[in-house]
Design a protein around this motif. Sequence first.
Motif, PDB file in Angstrom:
ATOM      1  N   ALA A 141      78.619  97.613  36.244  1.00 47.66           N
ATOM      2  CA  ALA A 141      79.441  96.401  36.176  1.00 47.66           C
ATOM      3  C   ALA A 141      80.731  96.535  36.967  1.00 47.66           C
ATOM      4  O   ALA A 141      81.553  95.608  36.991  1.00 47.66           O
ATOM      5  N   GLY A 142      80.926  97.695  37.610  1.00 46.37           N
ATOM      6  CA  GLY A 142      82.114  97.891  38.431  1.00 46.37           C
ATOM      7  C   GLY A 142      83.342  98.321  37.665  1.00 46.37           C
ATOM      8  O   GLY A 142      84.467  98.229  38.177  1.00 46.37           O
ATOM      9  N   VAL A 143      83.152  98.826  36.444  1.00 46.56           N
ATOM     10  CA  VAL A 143      84.279  99.259  35.616  1.00 46.56           C
ATOM     11  C   VAL A 143      84.592 100.721  35.914  1.00 46.56           C
ATOM     12  O   VAL A 143      83.687 101.549  36.087  1.00 46.56           O
ATOM     13  N   ARG A 144      85.863 101.050  35.987  1.00 44.14           N
ATOM     14  CA  ARG A 144      86.292 102.438  36.095  1.00 44.14           C
ATOM     15  C   ARG A 144      86.151 103.032  34.697  1.00 44.14           C
ATOM     16  O   ARG A 144      86.942 102.762  33.799  1.00 44.14           O
ATOM     17  N   VAL A 145      85.105 103.855  34.486  1.00 47.12           N
ATOM     18  CA  VAL A 145      84.736 104.267  33.135  1.00 47.12           C
ATOM     19  C   VAL A 145      84.882 105.774  32.943  1.00 47.12           C
ATOM     20  O   VAL A 145      84.605 106.567  33.840  1.00 47.12           O
ATOM     21  N   GLY A 146      85.336 106.153  31.762  1.00 46.16           N
ATOM     22  CA  GLY A 146      85.372 107.546  31.355  1.00 46.16           C
ATOM     23  C   GLY A 146      84.384 107.756  30.225  1.00 46.16           C
ATOM     24  O   GLY A 146      84.055 106.818  29.496  1.00 46.16           O
ATOM     25  N   ARG A 147      83.889 108.987  30.091  1.00 48.68           N
ATOM     26  CA  ARG A 147      82.960 109.294  29.000  1.00 48.68           C
ATOM     27  C   ARG A 147      83.337 110.621  28.377  1.00 48.68           C
ATOM     28  O   ARG A 147      83.508 111.629  29.071  1.00 48.68           O
ATOM     29  N   PHE A 148      83.480 110.608  27.052  1.00 48.20           N
ATOM     30  CA  PHE A 148      83.822 111.808  26.279  1.00 48.20           C
ATOM     31  C   PHE A 148      82.698 112.040  25.282  1.00 48.20           C
ATOM     32  O   PHE A 148      82.429 111.175  24.435  1.00 48.20           O
ATOM     33  N   THR A 149      81.998 113.184  25.391  1.00 49.79           N
ATOM     34  CA  THR A 149      80.876 113.473  24.511  1.00 49.79           C
ATOM     35  C   THR A 149      80.904 114.933  24.077  1.00 49.79           C
ATOM     36  O   THR A 149      81.634 115.752  24.637  1.00 49.79           O
ATOM     37  N   SER A 150      80.093 115.261  23.079  1.00 46.01           N
ATOM     38  CA  SER A 150      79.972 116.646  22.628  1.00 46.01           C
ATOM     39  C   SER A 150      78.656 116.816  21.873  1.00 46.01           C
ATOM     40  O   SER A 150      78.111 115.829  21.360  1.00 46.01           O
TER      41      SER A 150
ATOM     42  N   ARG B 131      83.859 112.995  31.653  1.00 47.01           N
ATOM     43  CA  ARG B 131      83.388 112.447  32.918  1.00 47.01           C
ATOM     44  C   ARG B 131      84.217 111.220  33.294  1.00 47.01           C
ATOM     45  O   ARG B 131      84.606 110.436  32.425  1.00 47.01           O
ATOM     46  N   VAL B 132      84.460 111.073  34.588  1.00 47.62           N
ATOM     47  CA  VAL B 132      85.142 109.889  35.125  1.00 47.62           C
ATOM     48  C   VAL B 132      84.303 109.349  36.273  1.00 47.62           C
ATOM     49  O   VAL B 132      83.947 110.093  37.193  1.00 47.62           O
ATOM     50  N   GLY B 133      83.964 108.076  36.194  1.00 48.67           N
ATOM     51  CA  GLY B 133      83.161 107.475  37.240  1.00 48.67           C
ATOM     52  C   GLY B 133      81.804 108.127  37.404  1.00 48.67           C
ATOM     53  O   GLY B 133      81.234 108.139  38.498  1.00 48.67           O
ATOM     54  N   GLY B 134      81.276 108.714  36.326  1.00 47.62           N
ATOM     55  CA  GLY B 134      79.977 109.364  36.372  1.00 47.62           C
ATOM     56  C   GLY B 134      80.005 110.805  36.821  1.00 47.62           C
ATOM     57  O   GLY B 134      78.955 111.447  36.902  1.00 47.62           O
ATOM     58  N   ALA B 135      81.194 111.352  37.107  1.00 49.90           N
ATOM     59  CA  ALA B 135      81.310 112.729  37.591  1.00 49.90           C
ATOM     60  C   ALA B 135      82.000 113.604  36.551  1.00 49.90           C
ATOM     61  O   ALA B 135      82.963 113.180  35.898  1.00 49.90           O
ATOM     62  N   GLU B 136      81.504 114.842  36.420  1.00 45.10           N
ATOM     63  CA  GLU B 136      82.095 115.769  35.469  1.00 45.10           C
ATOM     64  C   GLU B 136      83.506 116.191  35.891  1.00 45.10           C
ATOM     65  O   GLU B 136      83.849 116.212  37.075  1.00 45.10           O
ATOM     66  N   LEU B 137      84.284 116.579  34.894  1.00 49.35           N
ATOM     67  CA  LEU B 137      85.626 117.099  35.125  1.00 49.35           C
ATOM     68  C   LEU B 137      85.569 118.364  35.975  1.00 49.35           C
ATOM     69  O   LEU B 137      84.664 119.188  35.829  1.00 49.35           O
TER      70      LEU B 137
ATOM     71  N   CYS C 295      91.677 112.336  27.231  1.00 51.53           N
ATOM     72  CA  CYS C 295      92.590 111.190  27.303  1.00 51.53           C
ATOM     73  C   CYS C 295      93.597 111.356  28.432  1.00 51.53           C
ATOM     74  O   CYS C 295      93.923 110.394  29.147  1.00 51.53           O
ATOM     75  N   GLN C 296      94.096 112.567  28.607  1.00 47.23           N
ATOM     76  CA  GLN C 296      95.035 112.824  29.701  1.00 47.23           C
ATOM     77  C   GLN C 296      94.381 112.550  31.049  1.00 47.23           C
ATOM     78  O   GLN C 296      94.951 111.871  31.916  1.00 47.23           O
ATOM     79  N   VAL C 297      93.160 113.046  31.228  1.00 40.75           N
ATOM     80  CA  VAL C 297      92.438 112.843  32.479  1.00 40.75           C
ATOM     81  C   VAL C 297      92.142 111.365  32.699  1.00 40.75           C
ATOM     82  O   VAL C 297      92.308 110.829  33.805  1.00 40.75           O
ATOM     83  N   PHE C 298      91.707 110.673  31.655  1.00 42.91           N
ATOM     84  CA  PHE C 298      91.379 109.252  31.786  1.00 42.91           C
ATOM     85  C   PHE C 298      92.607 108.445  32.204  1.00 42.91           C
ATOM     86  O   PHE C 298      92.518 107.540  33.043  1.00 42.91           O
ATOM     87  N   ALA C 299      93.753 108.775  31.624  1.00 43.25           N
ATOM     88  CA  ALA C 299      94.979 108.070  31.982  1.00 43.25           C
ATOM     89  C   ALA C 299      95.363 108.361  33.434  1.00 43.25           C
ATOM     90  O   ALA C 299      95.728 107.462  34.195  1.00 43.25           O
ATOM     91  N   GLN C 300      95.278 109.623  33.821  1.00 42.47           N
ATOM     92  CA  GLN C 300      95.647 110.015  35.179  1.00 42.47           C
ATOM     93  C   GLN C 300      94.706 109.421  36.226  1.00 42.47           C
ATOM     94  O   GLN C 300      95.121 109.137  37.355  1.00 42.47           O
ATOM     95  N   GLU C 301      93.448 109.225  35.865  1.00 41.54           N
ATOM     96  CA  GLU C 301      92.439 108.751  36.815  1.00 41.54           C
ATOM     97  C   GLU C 301      92.253 107.239  36.780  1.00 41.54           C
ATOM     98  O   GLU C 301      91.348 106.717  37.440  1.00 41.54           O
ATOM     99  N   GLY C 302      93.076 106.530  36.042  1.00 39.65           N
ATOM    100  CA  GLY C 302      93.007 105.076  36.040  1.00 39.65           C
ATOM    101  C   GLY C 302      91.769 104.504  35.380  1.00 39.65           C
ATOM    102  O   GLY C 302      91.286 103.432  35.771  1.00 39.65           O
ATOM    103  N   VAL C 303      91.242 105.196  34.380  1.00 32.74           N
ATOM    104  CA  VAL C 303      90.078 104.693  33.646  1.00 32.74           C
ATOM    105  C   VAL C 303      90.446 103.381  32.951  1.00 32.74           C
ATOM    106  O   VAL C 303      91.521 103.245  32.362  1.00 32.74           O
ATOM    107  N   GLU C 304      89.534 102.430  33.015  1.00 33.64           N
ATOM    108  CA  GLU C 304      89.750 101.138  32.350  1.00 33.64           C
ATOM    109  C   GLU C 304      89.171 101.127  30.936  1.00 33.64           C
ATOM    110  O   GLU C 304      89.818 100.675  29.992  1.00 33.64           O
TER     111      GLU C 304
END
Length: 394
Positions: free
Chosen positions: A67-76, A87-93, A123-132
Amino acid sequence: MTPDSNWPDYPWLYGRTRAGRERGPGGARALLDLLGRPDAAFESVRVIGTNGKGSTCAMLEAGLLAAGVRVGRFTSPHLQRYEERIRVGGAELAPERTATFIEWAKEQAPDAAFFDLTLALACQVFAQEGVEIAVMEAGVGGASDATAALTDVRAVALTNVALDHVATLGPTLADIARDKAGAARPGVPLLTTATGEALAVVREVAGEVGAPLFTPDTHPDLFAVPYPPRLSGPHQQANAALAAATLRTLGHPEGVEAALNATLPARLERFEAEGKTVWVDGAHNPHAALALAASLPGGADVLLFGGLARKDTAATLEPLLGLAPGRVFTSPGDPATPPEELGARYGGAAVRDVEEALALALARTPPGGTLLVAGSLYLAGAVRGLLDRSGAGR
């Protein structure tokens, strides 16, 4: 900073267990405040439930990306690399980000718990990377989970409720359902594919909190999916319906098709090794094992099983015993249910070393036959690594 055997310092991070610490979002909230409240910079979708959280998160990520969203994913947990968790934009940290954060944590938060630290890093990474929008998988529970500290929650997706983590969440299904439903927030959509007694509790909690509740019965069009998901197993239909409903609620119905085509490692994942089929699944509790058994009506020739001691190993193993006449038991981590005890009780070989256990299980699987690996995501991750290293095909 130069990479070496001590970089990043994963042993230090993994050693920050929650043992002896009070559960709840307080520790995570303190870390997030110390970092300047990075969780306020993006919207979150909390994914709660006994099973299916990882699959639902993968589908949501795929749908939001499409859908064109800048997305982050946090899993365990992770399967093979710590950085799979963020992950940010589908790519691992990148490991460099982990290393930098660990050095900060050693100085600023040496007593924080592992999960809280990982959530704070995400959360720090998502904020720095402009996750929506960030798709945030809960660890254990809902109200008592660290992800309850998140600030801007747009939706809560609750997959299902079954008996697991009873020592932490409560001895009954109703207790567990109440804690998971405690993720509900006033005015925030609560979507669930839970059923029966659990759904009754969820409905009660949603009413008390003032969270609008959406289920397949109340909103069938919202949960409708045009075709089965790519992820194997009948249980994935419910996860797909939940992901589709959440995407539509977020205003991104155009992402449903991509969500249905999402993949995720160790969820009935198929390999070909030595002329044999190997199914790798992370089923680690009775509810997940029942779903796995229903997904393999043809069974297998050999079962390679290992479970952690804190789990209900006997109840998890029971649905799988009828799938395979041959059994090899191993140790997926520490502390594990002793494989010697399982071998003596259920009949089968006991091999503590996972690599040796896999070799034996493959040797006992006839040419053209099927090996099933299950019991723990940690075992699934270890076996995937070994199969990849051996050049096994998919």
